[in-house]
Design an enzyme around this catalytic site. Structure first.
Site, PDB file in Angstrom:
ATOM      1  N   LYS A   1       0.853  -1.193   0.000  1.00 40.30           N
ATOM      2  CA  LYS A   1       0.000   0.000   0.000  1.00 40.30           C
ATOM      3  C   LYS A   1       0.887   1.241   0.000  1.00 40.30           C
ATOM      4  O   LYS A   1       1.869   1.305   0.762  1.00 40.30           O
ATOM      5  CB  LYS A   1      -0.878  -0.031   1.253  1.00 40.30           C
ATOM      6  CG  LYS A   1      -1.904   1.076   1.352  1.00 40.30           C
ATOM      7  CD  LYS A   1      -2.729   0.906   2.637  1.00 40.30           C
ATOM      8  CE  LYS A   1      -3.871   1.895   2.737  1.00 40.30           C
ATOM      9  NZ  LYS A   1      -4.666   1.741   3.980  1.00 40.30           N
TER      10      LYS A   1
ATOM     11  N   SER B   1      -9.583   1.710   3.036  1.00 40.44           N
ATOM     12  CA  SER B   1      -8.749   2.469   2.127  1.00 40.44           C
ATOM     13  C   SER B   1      -7.702   1.631   1.388  1.00 40.44           C
ATOM     14  O   SER B   1      -7.143   2.115   0.408  1.00 40.44           O
ATOM     15  CB  SER B   1      -8.033   3.566   2.912  1.00 40.44           C
ATOM     16  OG  SER B   1      -7.155   3.001   3.863  1.00 40.44           O
TER      17      SER B   1
ATOM     18  N   SER C   1      -9.587  -0.588   7.283  1.00 40.97           N
ATOM     19  CA  SER C   1      -9.053  -0.439   5.926  1.00 40.97           C
ATOM     20  C   SER C   1      -8.347  -1.647   5.337  1.00 40.97           C
ATOM     21  O   SER C   1      -8.009  -1.632   4.162  1.00 40.97           O
ATOM     22  CB  SER C   1      -8.098   0.749   5.875  1.00 40.97           C
ATOM     23  OG  SER C   1      -8.842   1.922   5.698  1.00 40.97           O
TER      24      SER C   1
END
Ligand code: GLN
Length: 492
Positions: free
Chosen positions: A75, A150, A174
């Site tokens: 990420k 996210s 997330s």
């Protein structure tokens, strides 16, 4: 197995091939790269790739290490030396990491190869990845829908076989929520189990890094590599790291699972409810005892979270001022103009909303009414879990009340978006661990949309929720299902 089929493997199976020297790490990188080229134009999971560096590392990879020669996606909020680290924010455009986060260092020591950075909501604030300042990521099961957020880029990449596994971060859901919406496994470790050094901070008392993978075993393998003490993160627990694969394969006799009364609320999609009920029956038939429990302060979790998380974010994001990193406003009149316009131009609307809210709840006159009170209620939420865990070994709930929603459907209504995390947020407030594992599909507009089952465990009891999730996964076919993207193998 042809090179074209390699990306459909999970990490454990890929490792077997690598260790038997049936495939080389270089061939794996090339096959994965080809797969990304083929599918990423449809899902847009990646913000940047560093295939050349990965190929070089592959040439010297030691496949006998725990994750030797396994490429992993990261990420884009975790620093990987030399690669961009944008947090999907305009204000960090052009910034390249000057060091490796501890998790990256540990992954490298285990032989893994971080090769690309995945899309996210700006600074991890969101539940759909639509707050990215860079691009929209699409759900591999239905391109008109969000992958969740996210960590949506990580989830979509793994679901589409465009990554063997990935790292995400979870502040309020997330990792687990996008895992559920994209049909993969996602684990949020106990607060302090994994070092946050090198993770760009959103809310420091809630953030944790964890894996998104195709199988529960793969999540355990990544945890073995990344968990542990770190002198560079004072909140990283100084506790020995167990072998997270140790209990995989144990049956569920004697395991007590709690069904929180408050979690089967109205507003849950009926197809989600049906899948969860079926999963509960299945777990019961595997030997687990199901016990109803109560978490009476659940209704306050979202409100508490949006006070605590925004307060911490307002302080953490003060460092982005145009002086030290990334974007800088042009032709500033003076220093204040430089700070002001850099932040005005560099942050997106959701991030600004949170900085303003966080600053407000910390300001004098409001601190006691909001921030202090939220901290007290946070303690009540923590106590709810401690009491529940006196009776049960783990808790079960849906991961998300709804399957993947349409792109654009919730952007105009932040509150609707915040509600997407109703089942995941309390675990972060309490600091406990949680995992989402695929448990079925909803049929919506002619598409199959994945549904996730959440298991919450006591602090430092990751081995237990991995064991339960694994037993469930192995007794169902969900994990074998693949989204209908051209070239994806094994659709069941
Ligand atoms: N969706 C939640 C939020 O917007 C949680 C995000 C996260 O876990 N990083 O804050």
């Amino acid at each position: 197995m042809t090179e074209k089929d390699l990306p459909s493997l999970n990490i454990a199976d890929l490792q077997s091939l690598l260790r038997r020297r049936e495939v080389s790490p270089r061939e794996v990188i090339d096959a994965l790269h080809a797969r990304i080229e083929a599918v990423d134009r449809e899902i847009d999971a990646y913000l940047s790739l560093d295939i050349d560096a990965a190929a070089k590392e592959a040439e010297k990879a030691n496949v006998d290490l725990p994750l030797g020669g396994v490429p992993l996606a990261i990420k884009d909020i975790i620093n990987v030396m030399g690669q961009p680290c944008t947090c999907a924010a305009k204000i960090l455009q052009g910034y390249r990491a000057t060091y490796d986060a501890t998790v990256i260092q540990k992954l490298r020591e285990a032989g893994a190869i971080p090769f690309g950075k995945t899309n996210l909501d700006e600074f991890a604030m969101g539940s759909s990845t639509e707050n990215s300042a860079m691009k929209l990521t699409r759900n591999p099961w239905d391109f008109s829908r969000v992958p969740g957020g996210s960590s949506g880029g990580s989830a979509a990449a793994v679901a589409a076989d465009a990554a063997f596994g990935a790292l995400g971060s979870d502040t309020g859901g997330s990792i687990r929520q996008p895992a559920a919406l994209s049909g993969v496994v996602g684990l949020k470790p106990t607060y302090g189990r994994v070092s946050r050094f090198g993770l760009v901070a959103f809310a420091s008392s809630l953030d944790q890094i964890g894996p998104l993978t195709k199988t529960v075993r793969d999540a355990a393998l990544i945890m073995n590599a990344i968990a542990g003490h770190d002198p560079r993160d004072s909140t990283a627990l100084n506790q020995s790291v167990p072998d997270y694969t140790a209990k995989l394969g144990n049956d569920l006799r004697g395991v007590r699972l709690g069904l929180p009364r408050e979690y089967m609320i109205e507003g849950i999609d009926p197809q989600v409810k049906d899948s969860i009920n079926a999963a509960v029956k299945q777990l019961n038939s595997l030997g687990a005892e199901i016990i109803e429990v109560t978490l009476p302060n659940t209704e306050y979790a979202i409100a508490v979270y949006y006070i605590v998380a925004t307060a911490e974010a307002s302080a953490n994001l003060a460092r982005f001022d145009g002086v030290r990193y990334g974007y800088r406003a042009e032709n500033p009149k003076d220093m204040l103009d430089l700070y002001g316009r850099t932040r005005e131009e560099g942050f997106g609307p959701e991030v600004k909303r949170r900085i303003i809210l966080g600053t407000y709840v910390l300001s004098s006159g409001y601190y006691d009414a909001y921030y202090l009170r939220a901290q007290k209620v946070r303690e009540l939420i923590r106590n709810d879990f401690s009491k529940a865990f006196e009776k049960v070994d783990a808790l079960i709930s849906p991961t998300s009340p709804v399957p993947a929603f349409k792109l654009g459907e919730r952007v105009a209504d932040p509150l609707q978006m915040y509600l997407a995390d109703i089942f995941t947020i309390a675990a972060n407030l309490a600091g406990i661990c949680g995992i989402s594992v695929p448990c079925g599909f909803a049929q919506v507009d002619g598409h199959r949309l994945p549904i996730g089952l959440q298991l919450l465990g006591k602090a430092l009891d990751e081995t237990r929720i991995l064991q339960i999730a694994h037993a469930y996964e192995q007794s169902t076919e969900w994990q074998k299902a693949r989204p209908p993207i051209a070239g994806t193998v094994a659709t069941t």
